[in-house]
Design a protein around this motif. Sequence first.
Motif, PDB file in Angstrom:
ATOM      1  N   GLN A  53       0.854  -1.187   0.000  1.00  0.00           N
ATOM      2  CA  GLN A  53       0.000   0.000   0.000  1.00  0.00           C
ATOM      3  C   GLN A  53       0.893   1.241   0.000  1.00  0.00           C
ATOM      4  N   TYR A  54       0.596   2.157  -0.913  1.00  0.00           N
ATOM      5  CA  TYR A  54       1.383   3.377  -1.071  1.00  0.00           C
ATOM      6  C   TYR A  54       0.492   4.580  -0.809  1.00  0.00           C
ATOM      7  N   VAL A  55       1.042   5.578  -0.131  1.00  0.00           N
ATOM      8  CA  VAL A  55       0.311   6.804   0.145  1.00  0.00           C
ATOM      9  C   VAL A  55       0.394   7.719  -1.061  1.00  0.00           C
ATOM     10  N   ARG A  56      -0.743   8.187  -1.517  1.00  0.00           N
ATOM     11  CA  ARG A  56      -0.776   9.112  -2.650  1.00  0.00           C
ATOM     12  C   ARG A  56      -0.271  10.485  -2.223  1.00  0.00           C
ATOM     13  N   ASP A  57       0.370  11.195  -3.168  1.00  0.00           N
ATOM     14  CA  ASP A  57       0.819  12.554  -2.897  1.00  0.00           C
ATOM     15  C   ASP A  57       0.765  13.357  -4.192  1.00  0.00           C
ATOM     16  N   THR A  58       1.425  14.506  -4.194  1.00  0.00           N
ATOM     17  CA  THR A  58       1.345  15.386  -5.365  1.00  0.00           C
ATOM     18  C   THR A  58       2.047  14.806  -6.588  1.00  0.00           C
ATOM     19  N   TRP A  59       2.879  13.785  -6.396  1.00  0.00           N
ATOM     20  CA  TRP A  59       3.562  13.155  -7.526  1.00  0.00           C
ATOM     21  C   TRP A  59       2.713  12.077  -8.185  1.00  0.00           C
ATOM     22  N   THR A  60       1.693  11.594  -7.531  1.00  0.00           N
ATOM     23  CA  THR A  60       0.875  10.498  -8.062  1.00  0.00           C
ATOM     24  C   THR A  60       0.206  10.905  -9.366  1.00  0.00           C
ATOM     25  N   ASN A  61       0.487  10.171 -10.430  1.00  0.00           N
ATOM     26  CA  ASN A  61      -0.146  10.471 -11.723  1.00  0.00           C
ATOM     27  C   ASN A  61      -0.530   9.212 -12.487  1.00  0.00           C
ATOM     28  N   LEU A  62      -0.760   8.112 -11.770  1.00  0.00           N
ATOM     29  CA  LEU A  62      -1.221   6.876 -12.405  1.00  0.00           C
ATOM     30  C   LEU A  62      -2.642   7.051 -12.924  1.00  0.00           C
ATOM     31  N   THR A  63      -2.948   6.406 -14.022  1.00  0.00           N
ATOM     32  CA  THR A  63      -4.288   6.448 -14.590  1.00  0.00           C
ATOM     33  C   THR A  63      -4.871   5.042 -14.638  1.00  0.00           C
ATOM     34  N   PRO A  64      -6.189   4.915 -14.579  1.00  0.00           N
ATOM     35  CA  PRO A  64      -6.805   3.583 -14.685  1.00  0.00           C
ATOM     36  C   PRO A  64      -6.406   2.865 -15.970  1.00  0.00           C
ATOM     37  N   LYS A  65      -6.229   3.601 -17.060  1.00  0.00           N
ATOM     38  CA  LYS A  65      -5.857   2.985 -18.322  1.00  0.00           C
ATOM     39  C   LYS A  65      -4.500   2.307 -18.223  1.00  0.00           C
ATOM     40  N   VAL A  66      -3.536   2.987 -17.640  1.00  0.00           N
ATOM     41  CA  VAL A  66      -2.203   2.407 -17.496  1.00  0.00           C
ATOM     42  C   VAL A  66      -2.226   1.223 -16.541  1.00  0.00           C
ATOM     43  N   LEU A  67      -2.931   1.359 -15.419  1.00  0.00           N
ATOM     44  CA  LEU A  67      -2.997   0.268 -14.444  1.00  0.00           C
ATOM     45  C   LEU A  67      -3.666  -0.973 -15.013  1.00  0.00           C
ATOM     46  N   SER A  68      -4.537  -0.794 -16.002  1.00  0.00           N
ATOM     47  CA  SER A  68      -5.214  -1.952 -16.596  1.00  0.00           C
ATOM     48  C   SER A  68      -4.261  -2.858 -17.362  1.00  0.00           C
ATOM     49  N   HIS A  69      -3.046  -2.356 -17.663  1.00  0.00           N
ATOM     50  CA  HIS A  69      -2.074  -3.157 -18.409  1.00  0.00           C
ATOM     51  C   HIS A  69      -1.168  -3.980 -17.504  1.00  0.00           C
ATOM     52  N   VAL A 120       3.883   6.425  -8.624  1.00  0.00           N
ATOM     53  CA  VAL A 120       2.962   5.970  -7.589  1.00  0.00           C
ATOM     54  C   VAL A 120       2.887   7.041  -6.505  1.00  0.00           C
ATOM     55  N   ASN A 121       4.038   7.533  -6.116  1.00  0.00           N
ATOM     56  CA  ASN A 121       4.174   8.711  -5.273  1.00  0.00           C
ATOM     57  C   ASN A 121       5.600   9.233  -5.466  1.00  0.00           C
ATOM     58  N   LYS A 122       6.043  10.143  -4.632  1.00  0.00           N
ATOM     59  CA  LYS A 122       7.357  10.764  -4.854  1.00  0.00           C
ATOM     60  C   LYS A 122       8.512   9.779  -4.731  1.00  0.00           C
ATOM     61  N   ASP A 123       8.291   8.642  -4.085  1.00  0.00           N
ATOM     62  CA  ASP A 123       9.363   7.677  -3.852  1.00  0.00           C
ATOM     63  C   ASP A 123       9.315   6.452  -4.761  1.00  0.00           C
ATOM     64  N   TYR A 124       8.178   6.198  -5.396  1.00  0.00           N
ATOM     65  CA  TYR A 124       8.016   4.987  -6.206  1.00  0.00           C
ATOM     66  C   TYR A 124       7.328   5.307  -7.529  1.00  0.00           C
ATOM     67  N   LEU A 125       7.602   4.486  -8.522  1.00  0.00           N
ATOM     68  CA  LEU A 125       7.017   4.665  -9.841  1.00  0.00           C
ATOM     69  C   LEU A 125       6.935   3.327 -10.554  1.00  0.00           C
TER      70      LEU A 125
END
Length: 460
Positions: free
Chosen positions: A49-65, A138-143
Amino acid sequence: MLFLNLRQTSIRSWHLPTLVHAASGKRCSRSYSSQAKINKDTIDLYRQQYVRDTWTNLTPKVLSHLDRNLHLQRNHPLSIVRDKIVKYFYGAYLSPRGNPLFSVYDNLSPVVSVEQNFDQLLIPQDHPSRTKSDCYYVNKDYLLRAHTTAHQVELIQAGLDNFLVVGDVYRRDEIDATHYPVFHQLDAVRIVHQDKLFERNPELKIHEMHYKTHLSNGNPSTDNSSPLANCIDQHKQPCHTLEAVKLCEHEMKKTLVGLVQKLFGEGIKYRWVDAYFPFTQPSWELEIFFNGSWLEILGCGITRNEILERAGVQNSIAYAFGVGLERLAMILYDIPDIRLFWSTDSGFLNQFRDDRIIKYKPVSSYPQCTNDLSFWLPEGMSEEQFSLNDFYDIVRNVGGDIIEQVKLIDRFTHPKTGKSSLCFRIVYRHMERTLTQAEVNVVHSKIGSDLVEMYNVSIR
């Protein structure tokens, strides 16, 4: 390896306790389902589980892959190309007992830390590849990894000298027939130790006599002003002897030319072009002559010694290379559109069997629908401040794979108000049926409304 996009112009770390058993040519993988879930404050990915922050920019379309693993699907063109490369390396490097030296890691989690994706590979803090407009954070520390090279250091630290990493990688990019937010890479690393490189000439050394390791009390130096950190001399790194570099370069180029000839035939024309990558030096790109022009196939180079030192490897030299599977498959099979790799249409998939190379035959050619979308940017925002990749993500998220191409066709600044306007042409085409203009209009309208809501633009 992020060779193609890391030019000067352009969780917890995944633990691998069993990797040291993989040096006999076995395929090693981890089969964890992503079970992706985006909540208001958190994101659940791969049992973390990752905490969302201002860096989070994942989209449902990308996650579906996530977890589609096209490179592992039997008789899929990407899987066939992957198998050809793996079999080539299995045969090219054998142990004294006749076993493959290279091991394969093809199902590692695509969620990596910023340290893995950038810092461990000596990618500068101000490099454009780190920006939110280029990567899915995912957030400022993970992608989501932007290249399979992100796993290089952890595998070296696990004690591996020869390995291939294959997997899906994620980058925010333009929309056309050759670009997609998810594609597949194959990375390779080969480390050669002093006793093996100069087995017949033990008086020769890998490192210059004056060279001193940048380790202090067992920890690598972080002095970015050191020659190792900043030198981009194409001949060699300051720490290496010329003899060591030339031997490693010769082996690498001979191996990679052999790979290209295995894939495209003995008669393929090729050439080496000098290049720059943060994690190798010297560096090259290998190009082939295809359809009347030179086409870049892969990037490679001598691994920066600082990377090896930080991973605990000394008195050794290494080479690495990276290649995009989609690029190879599109050339080999004459596949015209990158979206086809994600098709589940049997008419597409049934054309590919085992390791036969055939030329793709279109199942059908469905007509395009083209709509333009013009909008004013908010007052005070210039067109340079508006990220095109943000717009492309909205288009992909709403339209999915019926989006064939997006082009910026006009830009305008009002002489009195100073407000900026952009106009995009969006080409819609379904890969498996004919789209009606009515259903395209619904999607097009949704793209416009989402754009207004997220970026406060005004539709013209």
